[in-house]
Design a protein around this motif. Sequence first.
Motif, mmCIF file in Angstrom:
data_model
loop_
_atom_site.group_PDB
_atom_site.id
_atom_site.type_symbol
_atom_site.label_atom_id
_atom_site.label_comp_id
_atom_site.label_asym_id
_atom_site.label_seq_id
_atom_site.Cartn_x
_atom_site.Cartn_y
_atom_site.Cartn_z
ATOM 1 N N ALA A 1 -2.041 84.917 105.835
ATOM 2 C CA ALA A 1 -0.649 85.378 105.813
ATOM 3 C C ALA A 1 0.234 84.656 106.839
ATOM 4 C CB ALA A 1 -0.552 86.889 105.996
ATOM 5 N N GLY A 2 -0.380 83.765 107.620
ATOM 6 C CA GLY A 2 0.371 83.076 108.672
ATOM 7 C C GLY A 2 0.061 83.648 110.043
ATOM 8 N N ASN A 3 -0.754 84.714 110.024
ATOM 9 C CA ASN A 3 -1.248 85.352 111.231
ATOM 10 C C ASN A 3 -2.336 84.427 111.779
ATOM 11 O OD1 ASN A 3 -1.285 87.505 112.948
ATOM 12 N ND2 ASN A 3 -2.083 88.940 111.430
ATOM 13 N N THR A 4 -2.232 83.999 113.023
ATOM 14 C CA THR A 4 -3.093 82.897 113.437
ATOM 15 C C THR A 4 -4.404 83.337 114.082
ATOM 16 O OG1 THR A 4 -1.813 82.722 115.472
ATOM 17 C CG2 THR A 4 -1.195 81.262 113.668
ATOM 18 N N VAL A 5 -5.422 82.578 113.743
ATOM 19 C CA VAL A 5 -6.777 82.793 114.256
ATOM 20 C C VAL A 5 -6.861 82.200 115.670
ATOM 21 C CG1 VAL A 5 -9.184 82.028 113.915
ATOM 22 C CG2 VAL A 5 -7.768 82.655 111.937
ATOM 23 N N ASP A 6 -7.605 82.831 116.556
ATOM 24 C CA ASP A 6 -7.881 82.264 117.882
ATOM 25 C C ASP A 6 -8.944 81.178 117.703
ATOM 26 O OD1 ASP A 6 -8.810 81.595 120.406
ATOM 27 O OD2 ASP A 6 -8.736 83.650 121.159
ATOM 28 N N MET A 7 -8.475 79.941 117.503
ATOM 29 C CA MET A 7 -9.392 78.840 117.208
ATOM 30 C C MET A 7 -10.256 78.475 118.413
ATOM 31 S SD MET A 7 -9.034 78.233 114.053
ATOM 32 C CE MET A 7 -10.135 76.824 114.074
ATOM 33 N N GLU A 8 -9.754 78.730 119.604
ATOM 34 C CA GLU A 8 -10.525 78.434 120.818
ATOM 35 C C GLU A 8 -11.793 79.300 120.844
ATOM 36 O OE1 GLU A 8 -8.699 79.729 124.483
ATOM 37 O OE2 GLU A 8 -9.526 78.030 125.591
ATOM 38 N N ALA A 9 -11.622 80.574 120.510
ATOM 39 C CA ALA A 9 -12.769 81.488 120.483
ATOM 40 C C ALA A 9 -13.755 81.066 119.392
ATOM 41 C CB ALA A 9 -12.286 82.914 120.259
#
Length: 390
Positions: A138-146
Motif C-alpha cells: 500500500a506504500g507503507n514501507t518495510v524496515d529494510m535494515e531490519a
Amino acid sequence: MQISTKAIPYGRQTITDADIEAVVAILKSDYLTQGPSIAQFEEKFANYVGAKYAIALANGTAALHLCAMALDVNETTRVITSPITFAASANCVRYCGGEVHFADINPATFLLDINKVRALLSSKPKGYFKGIIPVHFAGNTVDMEAYRALASEYDCWIIEDACHAPGGYFVDSKNVQQHCGNGNFADLAIFSFHPVKHIATGEGGMITTNSKRLYDKINVLRTHGITKDATKFTNNPADVTQGGWYYEMQELGYNYRLTDFQAALGTSQLARANEGLARRREIAARYDAAFANTKVTTPLSYHGNAYHLYVIQTNDRLGLYNHLKTQNIFAQVHYVPVHLMPYYAQFGHKKGDYPLAEAYYDKCLSLPMYPALSNEEQDFVIDTILKYIN
Ligand SMILES: *Cc1c(COP(=O)(O)O)cnc(C)c1O
C-alpha cells in the motif's frame, strides 16, 4: 451531494500534454525500441530512488521473474513472502520452480511480520530458506535494515517488491531516510509502471540494485540471454568471426524489454513523481481527518508512506463496496490472500494458515487514491461512506 456522473476508480494514471509530446517525439524518431530513451529513463530512475543501477523491463512481473533467475532460484529453493500482496510477488519463485512459503502479517501495518519471518527461519536449519521477498504494501514501507540483518543471519537474499512505494522511505537506526529500492539493503528491488501505480507507462517495470554482478546478469537475461560483448564470448576463438554481427546466446533468456516510447513516457512521468506523491499524502491526510472518531478504521500513517493505496477496515465491507458502486465509486480489495489462491492449494496452503492476513482481507477496502482525484470528488467519497456507515 449528487451522484457523481464521472466514475471514480480506486486508482488511475495522470497523463499531461508534456507526456503526450514526449511519446509522439519518439514515434517520429528512429527507434521505437532498443533506442536511447531506455538508458535515459534508467539513469533518471536510478537517481530518483538513489540506487546505482536500474534496468527497465516490460512489466513488474517480468522484473520479478528476472530477479528470481538472477538469484538462481530453482526446484530446491525455498522463499518467504507475504500473503497480502499481488500474486506476482510469489509467482516469480514458481516461474523458476521454487517453493513459496508465507508468514503472517503484522495487523497494525499489514506488512509481512518480521517476527513471524524470524520464527519461520529459526524453525529450520540454516540454508533451508534462500530468500525473502518483503513488499512495501500500500506504500507503507518495510524496515529494510531490519530485514537485511535478519537475511544476513540466515544467508538469505532479498528481493524488495517496491511496486507500491517509489519515492517512499523508512527511517533507519541512524535516523537516515532510506528510499525504497535504493539498493542499500535488498539485493534487488522491483517497480511496476502499470497505470494504477505512481508512474505509468502502460505496461512497464524496473529493477534497481547496487550489485554490478546482478545488473550485468539481468541485462543479458532481458534480451534472450544474448551478449555482444566480445570479452564474454565462449565459443572457440577460431569459430568467432571478427564481423560486427557476431553475438552469442549463452543462456536461456527472454525478451522482457520496455519500448522507447514507454521509456519516454516514464521519464516524463518521473519528472512529476514528487508532485504526485505530495498529492497522495495530502489525500491521505484528508481521509485521516474525515474518518477520525468514526467507525471507519484508517491505516497507520507516517511520513515515509508512498500511499499507493488508502486501505480502510470496515465490518460491512461487502455492503459498503456495493453501495459505493451505486454511486459510481469503484473501491477495490487488495488483496485476496495469495495463499488462498486455488493455484497455491496444490502446495498445501489453505484457509486458516495465516489468520491475521485472512482477518485483514475480510475487512479491507481500498478507497480512491490518485493524484488527479479532486477535493470535491474525495469529499463526495467521504460523504457517501460516512452516510452509509453511520
Ligand atoms: C503491480 C504489482 C506487481 C506486478 O507488476 P506488473 O507491472 O503489473 O506486472 C508486483 N507486485 C506488486 C506488489 C504489485 O502491486
